[in-house]
Scaffold this motif. Sequence first.
Motif, short mmCIF file in Angstrom:
data_model
loop_
_atom_site.label_atom_id
_atom_site.label_comp_id
_atom_site.label_asym_id
_atom_site.label_seq_id
_atom_site.Cartn_x
_atom_site.Cartn_y
_atom_site.Cartn_z
N SER A 132 0.87 -1.21 0.08
CA SER A 132 0.16 0.17 0.03
C SER A 132 0.93 1.24 -0.07
CB SER A 132 -1.01 0.01 1.30
OG SER A 132 -0.38 0.02 2.35
N ASP A 133 1.99 1.04 0.64
CA ASP A 133 2.99 2.38 0.55
C ASP A 133 3.47 2.64 -0.57
OD1 ASP A 133 4.11 4.49 2.08
OD2 ASP A 133 5.62 3.28 2.90
N HIS A 178 0.95 4.07 -2.84
CA HIS A 178 1.08 5.76 -2.54
C HIS A 178 2.10 6.16 -3.08
CE1 HIS A 178 0.19 9.11 -0.13
NE2 HIS A 178 1.36 9.13 0.24
N LYS A 179 3.26 5.87 -3.10
CA LYS A 179 4.45 6.54 -3.67
C LYS A 179 4.31 6.68 -5.19
CE LYS A 179 6.80 7.23 0.16
NZ LYS A 179 6.02 6.56 1.25
N GLN A 189 1.60 7.02 -6.67
CA GLN A 189 0.43 8.20 -6.81
C GLN A 189 1.07 9.46 -6.63
OE1 GLN A 189 -2.24 6.59 -4.28
NE2 GLN A 189 -3.51 5.19 -5.99
N MET A 190 2.06 9.52 -6.08
CA MET A 190 2.76 10.56 -5.80
C MET A 190 3.64 11.22 -6.89
SD MET A 190 3.89 10.42 -1.44
CE MET A 190 4.76 11.81 -1.41
#
Length: 332
Positions: free
Chosen positions: A176-177, A180-181, A183-184
């Motif tokens: 999940s992390d 997230h990265k 998507q950043m």
Amino acid sequence: MNTKKVFLGVDVGSVSINVVAIDQENNVLGKIYVRTEGKPIQILKKAMADMASMLPVDVEIRGVGTTGSGRELAAVVVGADVVKNEITAHGIAALTFVPDARTILEIGGQDSKIIILRDGVVSDFAMNTVCAAGTGSFLDRQAARLNIPIEKFGELALKSKSPVRIAGRCAVFAESDMIHKQQMGCSCEDIIRGLCEALVRNYLNNVGKGKEILPRVVFQGGVAANVGIKKAFEEALGYEITVPEHYDVMGALGAAILAKDYVSKGHKTKFRGFEEILKKEFTSRSFECNGCANYCEIVELMAGDSVAARWGGRCGKWTRANQTAEKRSAVV
């Protein structure tokens, strides 16, 4: 015609099966690494067939050793002389090829371990068989998610300029992390480098916790091929990491060396022979023993119509049954 004495080592793990052939000087004559695919008996027989075709005709198999989580199964199928755990097998292999080794980092497909060597013997070890975040299967899954061949994973990690920090204590959180990265807008190289560093942090904080990691440090197991993980270990430990030539089959190599040492003491090999291994039909089944309140699950291996072995009990009842069957067959 003089026959060449050869010794086999078989490592049956949860992800792969490795078979190694060595001569009396520990030179590797052939090695095979195949995926288990959930069919250990069939894949093991195929690996033995491949090894038979790989070796010259003028060889004589003088000893066989098995190791890995499926070592008992493999021992019955091939007719092993020595059955040893992975810690012993990896330790012997490392000390044979890297005599000054004092720490072994081993990461496989489903588990990871650390082995501490002092004065040429195993003095301590730890294993992680619960969390997938520090294993090769975790990297395989993330490589697939990123649509990157696992073979290129390490190379891309080394191209990173500013690695991101990935939460690596849990495989689920790491995934999940990582998303997230992405998507950043973080680059693929930085994410991969972050994953490598997360795996190393997880390994050192769990498997290596409380262990005195001293050089020379030897990195073994399939993940040792990943230069990104190797670099992350070197940066975290401050030591140069040694990756042996046969890093991917060191367990099997150790089993072969142990078999060689065993038969050198005058023992005769129990190796079935390649032809018999391929011809013999092996099937396994399990049943619950109701002899006491433990209700142990007993695994029974059949060779044709006869029982070849049983294991899984706590009290030794079924082991004794195996020994009685062996004596009976020897008399017949």
